[in-house]
Design an enzyme around this catalytic site. Sequence first.
Site, short mmCIF file in Angstrom:
data_model
loop_
_atom_site.label_atom_id
_atom_site.label_comp_id
_atom_site.label_asym_id
_atom_site.label_seq_id
_atom_site.Cartn_x
_atom_site.Cartn_y
_atom_site.Cartn_z
N CYS A 1 71.47 90.76 -37.10
CA CYS A 1 70.65 91.12 -38.24
C CYS A 1 71.21 92.40 -38.87
O CYS A 1 71.16 93.47 -38.26
CB CYS A 1 69.21 91.33 -37.79
SG CYS A 1 68.23 91.80 -39.19
N GLY A 2 71.74 92.25 -40.06
CA GLY A 2 72.34 93.39 -40.74
C GLY A 2 71.31 94.41 -41.20
O GLY A 2 71.51 95.62 -41.04
N HIS A 3 70.20 93.94 -41.75
CA HIS A 3 69.22 94.92 -42.25
C HIS A 3 68.68 95.73 -41.07
O HIS A 3 68.39 96.92 -41.18
CB HIS A 3 68.10 94.23 -43.06
CG HIS A 3 66.86 93.89 -42.32
ND1 HIS A 3 66.67 92.68 -41.67
CD2 HIS A 3 65.72 94.60 -42.10
CE1 HIS A 3 65.47 92.68 -41.08
NE2 HIS A 3 64.87 93.82 -41.34
N GLY B 1 72.14 91.28 -44.36
CA GLY B 1 73.44 91.78 -43.90
C GLY B 1 74.31 90.72 -43.26
O GLY B 1 75.52 90.63 -43.56
N SER B 2 73.73 89.90 -42.40
CA SER B 2 74.55 88.87 -41.73
C SER B 2 74.91 87.75 -42.71
O SER B 2 75.98 87.15 -42.60
CB SER B 2 73.82 88.32 -40.51
OG SER B 2 72.52 87.88 -40.87
#
Length: 343
Positions: free
Chosen positions: A105-107, A271-272
Amino acid sequence: MAESKLQATFSDSKSSPAFVIKTVEMHTGGHPLRIITDGYPKIEGKTILEKRAYVRDNLDVFRKRLMWEPRGHYDMYGAMLVDPDYKGADIGVLFMHNEGYSTMCGHACIALGRYAVDKGVVPAKSPQTELVIQCPTGPVKVWVDYQDGKSGRVRFHSVPAFVFALDQEVDVPNYGRVKVDIAYGGAFYAFLPDRSLGLDLRTAPIHAVRNAATPVTEAVKKAVPLCHPEHPDLAFLYGTTITDGRDEYDPTPTANTCVFGDASVDRSPTGSGVTARVAIQYRRGQIDPSKERQFASGNTGSVMTGRPVRETTWGEFDRRGSGGKLVLHRNRRVYWKGCQYPA
Ligand SMILES: O=C(O)[C@H]1NCC[C@@H]1O
């Protein structure tokens, strides 16, 4: 990013006394992150994927209590801090949402970077603090700007991203045959432009995006068996991202909206998903390491930037039966043991 604190007390039928769970509430680009800092029952497992499997199989009631109403909501997102087993990692994390446990998870990595600096989990260094977050997909390197005692912008290098399939045709009930690209950016996503579903991302209400993306995810799950170079637990479709179709390089942001888990809609640009989309754009020759692209959330308009960093290898694979490493190069298709690579 904003921060507030929640202290939730609850008991379930199997456990008493009541559990007191402590969390810190943040958001990135509008998407919530509930960081669970204390109070979870002991999590068994040596590796991070074993821990992920353990909470999924034994402690799922806690995810439901923390993600669902009344303490959470349909699009709530959580990060649980765990001991890392990767040697170079500063922290380990398990991700959770309305339906289960994500792999990347990018965020969340962006919010966790600031959290780690602001709470002294890692020593703050000016002008930038570096840390490694072990996610279920692997180690993610994070840099947090730090100036005059304040954390600021965050960037990360994810695990290697790769394209799984381009122009894969799938039959979607009520929409007919559509083409999707499938790529991995720590999690697998299907991508398709809004026009394929008769939508305009700029004007479509968010429930229309949610309702259109969900049957695409279901259709891709049925039609395309996925595989991952490292571990079968990482080989599942996490969601569908509807884009504005503006993949050719342009200095203005391209919009996308990601619908993941049980039809949860990301408020951030994801993000991902951005990482996976950059892999697709790279494969198609639309972006290169000298170019940074802006990606806007079709939901809130919040922006992240992304660019390919370098070509690399990952895992063992058979390239047309010859053996070797997974090669994440622009012009090569990848084949690895036991995997039907469709592109
Ligand atoms: O930024 C991301 O990668 C995530 N946001 C919610 C869904 C994805 O895990």
